[in-house]
Scaffold this motif. Structure first.
Motif, PDB file in Angstrom:
ATOM      1  N   MET A 198       9.872 -14.320 -53.564  1.00  0.00           N
ATOM      2  CA  MET A 198       8.510 -13.932 -53.966  1.00  0.00           C
ATOM      3  C   MET A 198       8.232 -14.417 -55.392  1.00  0.00           C
ATOM      4  O   MET A 198       9.055 -14.218 -56.290  1.00  0.00           O
ATOM      5  CB  MET A 198       8.438 -12.408 -53.895  1.00  0.00           C
ATOM      6  N   GLN A 199       7.088 -15.078 -55.588  1.00  0.00           N
ATOM      7  CA  GLN A 199       6.759 -15.560 -56.935  1.00  0.00           C
ATOM      8  C   GLN A 199       6.100 -14.446 -57.747  1.00  0.00           C
ATOM      9  O   GLN A 199       5.510 -13.529 -57.180  1.00  0.00           O
ATOM     10  CB  GLN A 199       5.761 -16.718 -56.833  1.00  0.00           C
ATOM     11  N   THR A 200       6.214 -14.558 -59.055  1.00  0.00           N
ATOM     12  CA  THR A 200       5.515 -13.575 -59.898  1.00  0.00           C
ATOM     13  C   THR A 200       4.630 -14.291 -60.895  1.00  0.00           C
ATOM     14  O   THR A 200       5.031 -15.299 -61.487  1.00  0.00           O
ATOM     15  CB  THR A 200       6.509 -12.702 -60.693  1.00  0.00           C
ATOM     16  N   ASN A 201       3.424 -13.797 -61.042  1.00  0.00           N
ATOM     17  CA  ASN A 201       2.533 -14.307 -62.072  1.00  0.00           C
ATOM     18  C   ASN A 201       1.917 -13.088 -62.756  1.00  0.00           C
ATOM     19  O   ASN A 201       0.912 -12.542 -62.305  1.00  0.00           O
ATOM     20  CB  ASN A 201       1.454 -15.197 -61.440  1.00  0.00           C
ATOM     21  N   LYS A 202       2.600 -12.661 -63.837  1.00  0.00           N
ATOM     22  CA  LYS A 202       2.223 -11.403 -64.483  1.00  0.00           C
ATOM     23  C   LYS A 202       0.788 -11.424 -65.004  1.00  0.00           C
ATOM     24  O   LYS A 202       0.157 -10.383 -65.141  1.00  0.00           O
ATOM     25  CB  LYS A 202       3.195 -11.088 -65.614  1.00  0.00           C
TER      26      LYS A 202
ATOM     27  N   GLN B 184      12.520  -5.301 -55.424  1.00  0.00           N
ATOM     28  CA  GLN B 184      12.266  -5.289 -53.972  1.00  0.00           C
ATOM     29  C   GLN B 184      10.820  -4.928 -53.616  1.00  0.00           C
ATOM     30  O   GLN B 184      10.408  -5.093 -52.480  1.00  0.00           O
ATOM     31  CB  GLN B 184      13.243  -4.335 -53.260  1.00  0.00           C
ATOM     32  N   VAL B 185      10.056  -4.432 -54.617  1.00  0.00           N
ATOM     33  CA  VAL B 185       8.662  -4.043 -54.333  1.00  0.00           C
ATOM     34  C   VAL B 185       7.763  -5.275 -54.446  1.00  0.00           C
ATOM     35  O   VAL B 185       7.749  -5.965 -55.466  1.00  0.00           O
ATOM     36  CB  VAL B 185       8.194  -2.937 -55.311  1.00  0.00           C
ATOM     37  N   ASP B 186       7.014  -5.566 -53.373  1.00  0.00           N
ATOM     38  CA  ASP B 186       6.189  -6.776 -53.326  1.00  0.00           C
ATOM     39  C   ASP B 186       4.729  -6.523 -53.687  1.00  0.00           C
ATOM     40  O   ASP B 186       4.029  -7.418 -54.125  1.00  0.00           O
ATOM     41  CB  ASP B 186       6.207  -7.363 -51.900  1.00  0.00           C
TER      42      ASP B 186
ATOM     43  N   GLN C 137      17.563  -7.348 -49.637  1.00  0.00           N
ATOM     44  CA  GLN C 137      18.397  -8.534 -49.870  1.00  0.00           C
ATOM     45  C   GLN C 137      18.821  -9.162 -48.542  1.00  0.00           C
ATOM     46  O   GLN C 137      18.846 -10.367 -48.388  1.00  0.00           O
ATOM     47  CB  GLN C 137      19.632  -8.159 -50.695  1.00  0.00           C
ATOM     48  N   LYS C 138      19.116  -8.279 -47.549  1.00  0.00           N
ATOM     49  CA  LYS C 138      19.529  -8.784 -46.229  1.00  0.00           C
ATOM     50  C   LYS C 138      18.361  -9.395 -45.477  1.00  0.00           C
ATOM     51  O   LYS C 138      18.509 -10.344 -44.722  1.00  0.00           O
ATOM     52  CB  LYS C 138      20.077  -7.609 -45.398  1.00  0.00           C
TER      53      LYS C 138
ATOM     54  N   SER D 267      16.891   2.790 -52.689  1.00  0.00           N
ATOM     55  CA  SER D 267      17.912   2.602 -51.654  1.00  0.00           C
ATOM     56  C   SER D 267      17.569   1.442 -50.710  1.00  0.00           C
ATOM     57  O   SER D 267      18.403   1.047 -49.898  1.00  0.00           O
ATOM     58  CB  SER D 267      18.092   3.897 -50.854  1.00  0.00           C
ATOM     59  N   LEU D 268      16.389   0.877 -50.833  1.00  0.00           N
ATOM     60  CA  LEU D 268      16.006  -0.243 -49.955  1.00  0.00           C
ATOM     61  C   LEU D 268      16.388  -1.612 -50.518  1.00  0.00           C
ATOM     62  O   LEU D 268      16.134  -2.642 -49.892  1.00  0.00           O
ATOM     63  CB  LEU D 268      14.497  -0.218 -49.698  1.00  0.00           C
TER      64      LEU D 268
END
Ligand code: SF4
Length: 478
Positions: A1-5, A139-141, A110-111, A104-105
Motif C-alpha cells: 500500500m502506498q502512502t501520501n501523507k 496494517q490499517v489501510d 502480513q500473511k 492482533s491483526l
C-alpha cells in the motif's frame, strides 16, 4: 500500500468544537455512482461495531452501502476481504479493546496483504488516536470519520484501485445525507436517527467533538422511514439522538420533540422508544404525549450522572439535583407506571465522599430499574480531562461497587412486582445464552427469557412470569 501523507485529511479538535448555530444543516440525497457499484463483487466484508445505538445504526448504513457495492457481509473476521472497525470513543477502555484487536491483526495482514482493514466511528475523529494508528498500525489501510459515511465508496475505491493508504476525517459535519442504503440488524425493531451531533458540551464528553453540532433530520423524512418500516412488518422503532429532547431546535421548531413524537405515534407503529434524553431539555408536553399515546413506551432512560449539585455544575449538565428530582416526580404524577433507568459517573474529578453519597441518596429516592454506572474516564481534549483529580482509583472503584450494589438492590425490588404477572413481550428470537429459550422485551423494557411452542421473532406474546431475577425475568407464553 502506498502512502501520501499530503493527501491525508486529519481530525482537528479545535475545528470539531466550533459551532455555527445560525446555519441549519443542509439536506442532500445519497447516490452511488455506477463506477463503484461492482467494486465489491465477489468480495466479503465484516463489520465490528462498538458502543452506542448511534454506532449500531451507522453500522447498518455501512453494511447497506457495502452491499450496494457488491460486497457480501459475513460475521467471520478472519475470512473477510475487508474488515471495518466501527468504533466508540466514550471510554478509554473501549478504545484499548479496539486497538488490541487491530494490533492482533498485524500477522494476518502480513500473511494476506490483500486483506483490507478500515477504522471509522468516533475513535477516528480523535487526533491522538489517528496519530497513533498512522505511526504504529501499518496494517490499517483506511481511516474515515463519522461525517463522511456517504463517501465510503470513493474512499474504498482509492484504497482498492490506487493502492493508497487513505485517511479522510472531516472535522466539520457538512450536510445531512438522506437515502443512504441500510441493512437493518433486526427485521422487527428499527433504530431511526432523528438527529445527529450535540451542542451541550458536558465537560467530560467527547461526543460534541466526534459527532459535531446538532443537526435534526426533517420531520417528513423521519415519518417516511417509520412508515416504510411499519409497512414491511416492523413493530418497534427506537428514535435516536444524543439529546432527543432538543430535536428541531436547530431548525427553529417550537417544542420539536413533542411534535415529532406525536407524529410518530400517529403512524400506528406498535412500540416507540427514544434515546437519549437530557433532563435539561425535557418539556411537560413530552410527558403528556407519553401519557396520551399507548404506543409510546412508558420506560424512560434519563441520565442523571451525579446526585451532587457541585459535581453537576462542574460537568456542565445544566440542571440541579432538585430539578432532576422534580422532573422524575412530575413524570410519576402524570404516568404512575413509568419506569426509569439512568447513567451515573463515579469519581468525576474532585468528587468528594460527601458528593458521592449524594449520588447514593439520589438513587435511593429514584429507585431506578437499572443504571449504567462507570468510573470517570478522562477524554483528551475535553475540559474535564484538565481538571484536578486527586481521588485514588482504588477509592473510585470502591465507590462504584457500593453504587452497583444499591442499583442491583433496586433492580431486584422493582422486578419483584412482575412475579406471576402476565406481560406483553416483543420476541427477539432465541436467547443467545440458551437457544431453546426465546427472549424479548416488555413494554417497560425488561428482558424476559421465556418458553413457547409457537412464538417466533417479531411476535408480541403474552408471557406469564414464573421467576424474577435482578436484571431479567423468566416466563412461559400463555
Ligand atoms: S448531552 Fe450527552 S452527548 Fe451531549 S455533551 Fe452531554 S453527555 Fe455528551
Amino acid at each position: 500500500m502506498q502512502t501520501n501523507k499530503n493527501q491525508y485529511i486529519l481530525p482537528d479538535h479545535r475545528a470539531e468544537g466550533k459551532r455555527n448555530l445560525n446555519e441549519p444543516a443542509e439536506q442532500k440525497r445519497f447516490t452511488l455512482p455506477a463506477e463503484y457499484q461492482s467494486l465489491g463483487s465477489g468480495k466479503t466484508c465484516c463489520i465490528r461495531t462498538y458502543g452506542c445505538q448511534a454506532n449500531v445504526r451507522d453500522g447498518e448504513t455501512i453494511a447497506g452501502i457495502l452491499q450496494a457495492m457488491g460486497f457480501t457481509v459475513i460475521s467471520e473476521m478472519e475470512a473477510a476481504d475487508l474488515l471495518i472497525f466501527n468504533t466508540c470513543a466514550v471510554r478509554r477502555a473501549a478504545e484499548e479493546h479496539v486497538l488490541g484487536e487491530v494490533g492482533s491483526l498485524k500477522t494476518l495482514k502480513q500473511k494476506h496483504p490483500k486483506k483490507l482493514i478500515a477504522i471509522c466511528g468516533c475513535m477516528a475523529q480523535e487526533e491522538s488516536v489517528v496519530e497513533d494508528l498512522l505511526k504504529h498500525y501499518p496494517q490499517v489501510d483506511l481511516i474515515f470519520g463519522t461525517h463522511n459515511l456517504d463517501q465510503l465508496p470513493k474512499l474504498l475505491a482509492n484504497v482498492i484501485n490506487q493502492h493508497q493508504r487513505t485517511v479522510e476525517v472531516c472535522s466539520q459535519e457538512g450536510s445531512i445525507i438522506e437515502g443512504m442504503p441500510k441493512e437493518r440488524s433486526r427485521k422487527y425493531k428499527a433504530f431511526v436517527n432523528i438527529m445527529y451531533g450535540c451542542d451541550k458540551f458536558c465537560t467530560y464528553c467527547i461526543v460534541p467533538y466526534t459527532r459535531g453540532k446538532q443537526r435534526s433530520r426533517y420531520l417528513d423524512e423521519i415519518i417516511a422511514e417509520v412508515e416504510e418500516f411499519k409497512a414491511a412488518g416492523g413493530k418497534e422503532v427506537q428514535l435516536l439522538g444524543q439529546n432527543v429532547n432538543a430535536y428541531g431546535k436547530d431548525q427553529g421548531m417550537e417544542d420539536g420533540f413533542t411534535v415529532l413524537l406525536k407524529a410518530v405515534a400517529e403512524t400506528g407503529i406498535e412500540r416507540i422508544r427514544f434515546y437519549t434524553s437530557n433532563p435539561r431539555d425535557y418539556s411537560f408536553s413530552t410527558i403528556e404525549a407519553m401519557r396520551d399515546y399507548p404506543n409510546i413506551m412508558k420506560a424512560l432512560h434519563l441520565p442523571v450522572q451525579s446526585g451532587s449539585n457541585e459535581v453537576l455544575r462542574r460537568m456542565n449538565r445544566g440542571y440541579t439535583r432538585e430539578q432532576f428530582l422534580k422532573l422524575v416526580d412530575d413524570m410519576k404524577a402524570v404516568i404512575p407506571d413509568i419506569t426509569f433507568t439512568t447513567d451515573l459517573i463515579v469519581g468525576f474529578p474532585g468528587e468528594t465522599e460527601a458528593q458521592f453519597e449524594e449520588t447514593l441518596s439520589l438513587v435511593d429516592y429514584c429507585r431506578f430499574d437499572s443504571a449504567f454506572a462507570f468510573v470517570y474516564s478522562p477524554r483528551e481534549g475535553t475540559p474535564a480531562a484538565a481538571m484536578e483529580d486527586d481521588t485514588p482509583l482504588a477509592v473510585k472503584k470502591q465507590r462504584l461497587q457500593r453504587l452497583n450494589e444499591k442499583i442491583t438492590q433496586y433492580a431486584r425490588m422493582n422486578n419483584e412486582v412482575y412475579a406471576d404477572q402476565t406481560v406483553k413481550v416483543l420476541c427477539d428470537g432465541p436467547s443467545k445464552n440458551n437457544p431453546v429459550v426465546l427472549c424479548g422485551y416488555t413494554e417497560s423494557n425488561k428482558l424476559v427469557n421465556f418458553t413457547s411452542d409457537t412464538a417466533s421473532e417479531g411476535d408480541i406474546v403474552d408471557v406469564k412470569i414464573t421467576q424474577v431475577k435482578s436484571y431479567t425475568l423468566d416466563g412461559k407464553a400463555i
